[in-house]
Structures are given as structure tokens and as C-alpha cells.
Design an enzyme around this catalytic site. Structure first.
Site, PDB file in Angstrom:
ATOM      1  N   LYS A 197       3.365  -6.522 -17.430  1.00 38.42           N
ATOM      2  CA  LYS A 197       3.487  -7.248 -18.761  1.00 38.42           C
ATOM      3  C   LYS A 197       2.323  -8.728 -17.838  1.00 38.42           C
ATOM      4  CE  LYS A 197       5.995 -11.070 -18.221  1.00 38.42           C
ATOM      5  NZ  LYS A 197       5.583 -12.533 -17.884  1.00 38.42           N
ATOM      6  N   LEU A 257       0.979  -1.354  -0.113  1.00 38.05           N
ATOM      7  CA  LEU A 257       0.075   0.097   0.565  1.00 38.05           C
ATOM      8  C   LEU A 257       0.862   1.004   0.339  1.00 38.05           C
ATOM      9  CD1 LEU A 257      -2.842  -0.725   2.654  1.00 38.05           C
ATOM     10  CD2 LEU A 257      -2.941  -0.776  -0.597  1.00 38.05           C
ATOM     11  N   CYS A 279       7.286  -8.607 -14.273  1.00 42.60           N
ATOM     12  CA  CYS A 279       6.168  -9.465 -13.923  1.00 42.60           C
ATOM     13  C   CYS A 279       5.330  -8.579 -13.619  1.00 42.60           C
ATOM     14  CB  CYS A 279       6.872  -9.744 -12.602  1.00 42.60           C
ATOM     15  SG  CYS A 279       7.965 -10.656 -12.588  1.00 42.60           S
TER      16      CYS A 279
HETATM   17  C1  UDX Z   1       6.633  -9.459  -8.632  1.00 41.36           C
HETATM   18  C2  UDX Z   1       5.373 -10.254  -7.471  1.00 41.36           C
HETATM   19  O1  UDX Z   1       6.080  -9.397  -5.789  1.00 41.36           O
HETATM   20  C3  UDX Z   1       6.449 -11.929  -7.191  1.00 41.36           C
HETATM   21  O2  UDX Z   1       5.473 -12.512  -5.845  1.00 41.36           O
HETATM   22  C4  UDX Z   1       6.435 -12.390  -8.381  1.00 41.36           C
HETATM   23  O3  UDX Z   1       7.204 -13.587  -8.641  1.00 41.36           O
HETATM   24  C5  UDX Z   1       7.088 -11.678  -9.267  1.00 41.36           C
HETATM   25  O4  UDX Z   1       6.306  -9.719  -9.665  1.00 41.36           O
HETATM   26  P1  UDX Z   1       9.131  -7.996  -8.185  1.00 41.36           P
HETATM   27  O5  UDX Z   1       8.581  -7.660 -10.051  1.00 41.36           O
HETATM   28  O6  UDX Z   1      10.371  -8.947  -7.795  1.00 41.36           O
HETATM   29  O7  UDX Z   1       7.660  -8.937  -7.833  1.00 41.36           O
HETATM   30  O8  UDX Z   1       8.621  -6.734  -7.647  1.00 41.36           O
HETATM   31  P2  UDX Z   1       8.130  -6.252  -6.206  1.00 41.36           P
HETATM   32  O9  UDX Z   1       8.133  -6.804  -5.167  1.00 41.36           O
HETATM   33  O10 UDX Z   1       6.124  -7.239  -6.452  1.00 41.36           O
HETATM   34  O11 UDX Z   1       7.675  -4.653  -7.268  1.00 41.36           O
HETATM   35  C6  UDX Z   1       7.254  -4.633  -7.898  1.00 41.36           C
HETATM   36  C7  UDX Z   1       6.768  -2.978  -8.004  1.00 41.36           C
HETATM   37  O12 UDX Z   1       6.074  -2.531  -7.229  1.00 41.36           O
HETATM   38  C8  UDX Z   1       8.017  -2.523  -8.256  1.00 41.36           C
HETATM   39  O13 UDX Z   1       7.870  -0.902  -9.176  1.00 41.36           O
HETATM   40  C9  UDX Z   1       7.565  -1.551  -6.577  1.00 41.36           C
HETATM   41  O14 UDX Z   1       8.130  -0.549  -6.390  1.00 41.36           O
HETATM   42  C10 UDX Z   1       6.472  -1.434  -6.792  1.00 41.36           C
HETATM   43  N1  UDX Z   1       5.760  -1.377  -5.552  1.00 41.36           N
HETATM   44  C11 UDX Z   1       5.551  -2.104  -4.487  1.00 41.36           C
HETATM   45  C12 UDX Z   1       4.780   0.293  -5.460  1.00 41.36           C
HETATM   46  O15 UDX Z   1       4.663   1.072  -5.895  1.00 41.36           O
HETATM   47  N2  UDX Z   1       4.214  -0.273  -3.713  1.00 41.36           N
HETATM   48  C13 UDX Z   1       4.023  -0.947  -2.569  1.00 41.36           C
HETATM   49  O16 UDX Z   1       3.500  -0.369  -1.788  1.00 41.36           O
HETATM   50  C14 UDX Z   1       4.496  -1.806  -3.666  1.00 41.36           C
END
Ligand code: UDX
Length: 434
Positions: free
Chosen positions: A264, A251, A261
Site C-alpha cells: 500500500k 534480495l 506496508c
Molecule cells: C516493512 C519495512 O521493512 C519496515 O521498515 C517498515 O517499517 C514497514 O514495512 P514489514 O512489512 O514488517 O516491514 O516486512 P518486511 O520484513 O519488510 O517484509 C516485507 C515483505 O517482503 C514480506 O512479504 C517478505 O516476505 C518479503 N521479502 C522480504 C521478500 O520477498 N524478499 C526479501 O528479500 C525480503
């Protein structure tokens, strides 16, 4: 156990190394000779905390090998598919050509009773489509999605929060026996293990990523409202998060999500729903995507406002280019996108990042990069924090004030101590905060 891993990117390289660390005999196969050479030498071809240690220690046992020759998978009892499924160049759907090629490469080397276990994130129905080819060899097919997060990939692989085995009901007993042997340590540690059919296992991964993306876009939509209503989205998130049904994680409002991930995967999911005749079920994900992309525009608009209506000719220090900290991944990075957009508006952008500069340079050579934070900040008319690396979170506002020319900082991740920056004479601009 003898294991092969086909595809040695962020997912496969970590999986191969972690499985060897757990005591299995592993061969990782990839078509990229340079990547294979790095991995074989114990050098991760990308930045992932802890991976170098695991590659070195597992490599020293002789249980971990890497190869460009798919014939080297022969003799393995379980073959993991860990190739990429990027967004197709012609639409929103996933490009499954690497999955297809990996399966074709494996077929001549499969023995009856071997297991092909898909880890790649694929549109629901892919395993059913691949099944005929695999089963013609007498091998079994399962889908065993991976939930690792970049930056925590080694730990997520060795200590997963759940295991999902998707199998055809007729093959389920054999699949469970083989995968339980692979994940014996996690099973012994009490990790929840769910056995589902193939379609459910494929969906678990896409649904999980869709949910996470929705959670982030939900709070970013609240940030948009907070911005016009005079509310503070970080306090809102804290208050919402105390409700255990909602939870505080994912959040964090800001410049939005990126990476290889979430963006896409939600697009491929909507494309697949259309193909299945249920486009309306996932239409909200188009909105989730749109909210997310608007946050990048919002940061650019804030920058234009902060510089009096135009960024043209102004020096803007962009702190961070990767899609999140503890990664060198710039795929669909909101941070890099903001830098490129500002450059497009005529700003003199100087971008910095602890790990992402090589990848960013390869994609956007038109930007100016520096590895030195101080150099990026020197004489900057505006400072924009877009990836929350620890060294940026811990910047001293007085010290930055000595270097920069301007006195406005845009906190695209809402991670700075607003009061401290203001007390040091800065104009602090957060995302969805008054
Ligand atoms: C994600 C999933 O979390 C993981 O379970 C799956 O296997 C692959 O995709 P990842 O791509 O490594 O993992 O990144 P993640 O930590 O999920 O963050 C994704 C994006 O969301 C980042 O750009 C992060 O900065 C953003 N984010 C995350 C936010 O903007 N706000 C948040 O509260 C959490």
C-alpha cells in the site's frame, strides 16, 4: 515523561509498550474496546514475538495503561499518532480518515507546548495540512517515522537503527528537546539522529519502503529471466550481495512482498506523485508492483504445470498463509493469495500456518485450514511452501514423503535444501532456479 499513543495496532501497541519499558508513563488509546481490553490484560491482540513480555513487565510497573477514552491523553507532553493509513477503497492513495479522526480527538486535550508526533506512514504534505489545526491549540507538530518490521517490532522500537525528527524550522529546537527526552536511551547508545523538515521526514519512510520493494522486485525480475535463461537466482543474489554497494539483504527472490506496508505504501506514493505533478518520477513503482504480483501468478502456473495442466480436484497443501514468518498478519499476503487462486481453479486447498489461521479464516472462510502440518500434507498431490516459517524450512523430505501422495514440492521462498529433497525422490521446483 508522560506520553500518549493514539492508535494501538501493530505500530502503536508496540510503541506504547516499548516506551513504558524505557521508563516513561504511557497511555495507549484506541477506539477498539476489544483490543484495549486485551492490551490492558497484558495480552497482545496479534502475534508479535516479545510483545507479551514487555506488556506484562511494563504493565506491572503501573506505567502503562490502555483506554478507549481519548480524554485520557490529557497531561501527556508528547502524543504519538500511530493510527493506520490503509489503501483507500476508491483508489491507490492512502485513506487518511483515521489520522484526521485521531487529530480531531486530540485537539481538545492539547496544551500549549505539547508535542503531537506523527508516526503513521502518510503521503508527503500531510503534516503541513494538519499543522494549522494542531498549532491553533499552541501545541507543536513533528513527524517521527517508525521503521519497525513485524516480527522484530519490539527490538526495532527499543533499539532503532536511526531516529528521524521532522519539524518546522521554527519549532525544531523544542521538538528536538522533547523527542530527545523520549528517546534518551537510544540517543545515549549513539543512534544516528537526523533532524529534517516535515516533508523530508514523511518522505524518508515512503522512500525507504519504496526502495525495499524495488530491491525485492529487482531480484524477482532477475528470477523471471533466470527461469528462461537456465540461471539460478539464489546464486546470482549471493554473488551480487558480495558487492557492498548492493548488499545481500532483501534480495531473496520468491513469491514476492506483501503485508500492511510495502504494497500500500508504494501505491500511495505513486498516487501522491501524480497529485504533485511528478507522476513520471515514480512510474517505475507501478512496474515494481506488477513484477511483485506476477510472482503469485507464477506459483499458481507452476502448480498447474506440476499437476499435469489442471489442479481441479487435486489436494494441494499450502504451507504458510502469513505475509512473512514470525507474524500473524495476512494483509496482502502473497501466500494467502496463492491459496485463494488455487482454490478458485478447483483445487482442494488445505492451508496451514503456525500463527495466521484465525486472520486468514476471517478473510477467506472458503479455504480449508488446519493447524497441523501433517494433516495438510497427508495425501497431498502437491506441496507448496509460500511462507518460510522455520518448521517448514526444516521439514524432513522423507517424512513428508510418507504423508503426501504426490512427489512435487514448489518452494515459493527458495529456502529448502534442493539437493536433499531431490535425493529423497522429490521433484523440487524453486523460483528462478533451474
Ligand atoms: C516493512 C519495512 O521493512 C519496515 O521498515 C517498515 O517499517 C514497514 O514495512 P514489514 O512489512 O514488517 O516491514 O516486512 P518486511 O520484513 O519488510 O517484509 C516485507 C515483505 O517482503 C514480506 O512479504 C517478505 O516476505 C518479503 N521479502 C522480504 C521478500 O520477498 N524478499 C526479501 O528479500 C525480503
Amino acid at each position: 515523561m508522560k506520553i500518549s499513543v493514539v492508535g494501538c495496532g501493530y505500530l502503536g501497541a508496540v510503541h506504547a509498550a516499548a516506551m513504558a519499558q524505557l521508563g516513561h508513563e504511557v497511555v495507549g488509546v484506541d477506539v477498539d474496546a476489544d483490543k484495549v481490553e486485551h492490551l490492558a490484560a497484558g495480552k497482545p491482540p496479534f502475534y508479535e514475538p516479545g510483545l507479551a513480555d514487555v506488556l506484562t513487565s511494563a504493565g506491572a510497573t503501573g506505567r502503562l495503561r490502555f483506554s478507549t477514552d481519548v480524554a485520557d491523553v490529557a497531561g501527556a507532553a508528547v502524543h504519538f499518532l500511530a493510527v493506520g493509513t490503509p489503501q483507500s477503497t476508491t483508489g491507490l492513495g492512502a485513506d487518511l480518515s483515521h489520522v484526521d479522526a485521531a487529530v480531531d480527538g486530540l485537539l481538545p486535550h492539547l496544551r500549549p507546548g505539547d508535542l503531537v508526533a506523527g508516526k503513521s506512514t502518510v503521503p508527503v504534505g500531510t503534516a503541513a495540512d494538519l499543522g494549522g489545526r494542531v498549532r491553533a491549540t499552541g501545541a507543536l507538530l513533528a513527524w517521527n517515522p517508525e521503521f519497525l518490521r513485524e516480527g522484530h517490532a519490539v527490538d526495532d522500537t527499543i533499539r532503532p537503527d536511526r531516529l528521524v525528527y521532522g519539524a518546522d524550522p521554527a519549532e525544531a529546537d523544542d521538538v528536538v528537546r522533547l523527542l530527545d527526552e523520549v528517546y534518551a536511551d537510544a540517543i545515549a547508545a549513539g543512534t544516528p539522529r537526523l533532524v529534517t523538515n516535515l516533508a523530508t521526514a514523511e518522505l524518508v519512510k515512503t522512500a525507504a519502503n519504496a526502495f525495499l520493494a524495488t530491491k525485492i522486485s529487482f531480484i524477482n525480475a532477475m528470477a523471471e529471466i533466470a527461469e528462461v535463461a537456465g540461471a539460478d537466482v539464489t546464486q546470482l543474489a549471493d554473488a551480487l550481495g558480495h558487492d557492498a554497494r548492493i548488499g545481500r539483504r532483501f534480495l531473496d527472490a520468491g513469491v514476492g512482498f506483501g503485508g500492511g506496508c510495502l504494497p500500500k505504501d508504494i501505491r500511495a506514493f505513486t498516487a501522491r506523485a501524480e497529485e504533485l505533478g511528478r507522476g513520471e518520477s515514480l512510474r517505475f513503482l507501478t512496474e515494481v508492483d506488477a513484477i511483485n504480483l506476477r510472482r503469485r501468478e507464477r506459483v499458481v502456473d507452476m502448480a498447474v504445470d506440476a499437476l499435469g495442466g489442471s489442479v481441479f480436484g487435486k489436494k494441494v497443501a499450502v504451507l504458510g498463509v502469513t505475509f512473512k514468518p514470525e507474524s500473524d498478519d495476512v494483509r496482502d499476503s502473497p501466500a494467502l493469495d496463492v491459496a485463494v487462486r488455487l482454490k478458485g481453479l478447483g483445487a482442494e486447498v488445505v492451508a496451514t500456518d503456525p500463527q495466521g489461521i484465525d486472520n486468514a479464516t476471517a478473510r477467506h472462510p472458503q479455504l480449508l485450514y488446519t493447524r497441523q502440518t501433517d494433516e495438510a500434507l497427508r495425501h497431498a498431490d502437491l506441496v507448496v511452501l509460500v511462507t518460510e516459517w522455520r518448521e517448514y524450512r526444516e521439514l524432513d523430505p522423507d517424512a513428508v514423503g510418507q504423508l503426501a501422495r504426490g512427489r512435487t514440492i514448489i518452494d515459493g521462498r527458495n529456502v529448502l535444501d534442493r539437493d536433499a529433497w531431490r535425493a529423497a525422490g522429490w521433484r523440487y521446483v524453486g523460483m528462478g532456479r533451474p
